[in-house]
Design an enzyme around this catalytic site. Structure first.
Site: not given
Length: 247
Positions: A72, A74, A140, A187
């Site tokens: 990922d 962030d 992301t 995801k």
């Protein structure tokens, strides 16, 4: 009350006390799943958490050839809260409506995370995987900038390459927080597509996406000063948690 109990109490109270919706969780589309065991929001010596170090991960792969791993972005690779704070205070004051505005994502894409701060812990983690010859993917929940097409090495990709001293970088997979092809979590499709063996992320959805596909999730601590609140309960699904990964 000893230090261990104080930390555990603080961790629980902090998670329950924050009632404002967070930027990224405001878009989270995957179904919520109750934790299966106690977790922590900050690192402690809690015996119920399956902590691992980078060396532990490396040793667990000593008899395994190069694999595909995914990250990922962030709060996992980058401390990027300043962009979301800008959206909340300037673009749509007091609201998270900016997350559904393509103009915001175009702004982030053109910036290319030039003002985001790479996390030291994941620098070391990526270094370990590169030394092993592993293939690294970035997945992301952000929305792709409208000036870029799928598969293009955008400015954020290039900055990630520079931040983490990578010889090569794969194009970022942008999910726009939208599950596809029958998966529950956004995801999962990309984890499966890239035949990933380990997925790293700070959110519950990162862990649950990895579990949905049947691979190994490893939780990264979210920095306590992130704008993405409340802090998740790391280890709450019995997953491994990377030590010293908040910064």
């Amino acid at each position: 009350m000893n230090l261990k109990n104080k930390i555990m109490k603080f961790s629980t109270v902090l998670a329950l006390a924050v009632t404002l919706s967070s930027p990224m969780s405001a878009l989270a589309a995957g179904p919520k799943v109750k934790y299966t065991q106690p977790g922590v929001t900050v690192q402690s010596d809690a015996a119920f958490v399956r902590y691992v170090s980078i060396d532990d991960i490396k040793n667990s792969l000593k008899d395994v050839g190069p694999i595909n791993v995914s990250f990922d972005i962030d709060d996992t690779l980058l401390f990027s809260s300043q962009y979301f704070q800008y959206g909340k205070t300037v673009l749509t004051p007091g609201k998270f409506d900016f997350l559904k505005d393509q103009k915001f994502w175009d702004y982030v894409a053109l910036e290319g995370d030039a003002h985001s701060i790479p996390k030291v812990s994941t620098k070391e983690l990526i270094k370990m995987h590169m030394e092993r010859g592993d293939n690294i993917f970035f997945i992301t929940g952000r929305t792709r900038g409208s000036m870029y097409s799928e598969g293009y090495l955008d400015k954020t990709s290039e900055n990630l390459k520079n931040y983490f001293n990578m010889e090569k970088v794969n194009p970022i997979d942008y999910t726009a927080d939208t599950p596809r092809d029958g998966f529950k979590y956004d995801k999962s499709y990309y984890i499966k597509k890239h035949n990933v063996s380990i997925h790293y992320g700070d959110s519950d959805d990162d862990v649950l996406a990895a579990k949905e596909v049947g691979i190994r999730p490893i939780r990264i601590f979210r920095a306590p000063n992130s704008t993405n609140m409340p802090l998740p309960q790391a280890g709450g699904y019995g997953e491994e948690v990377l030590r010293n990964s908040a910064f």
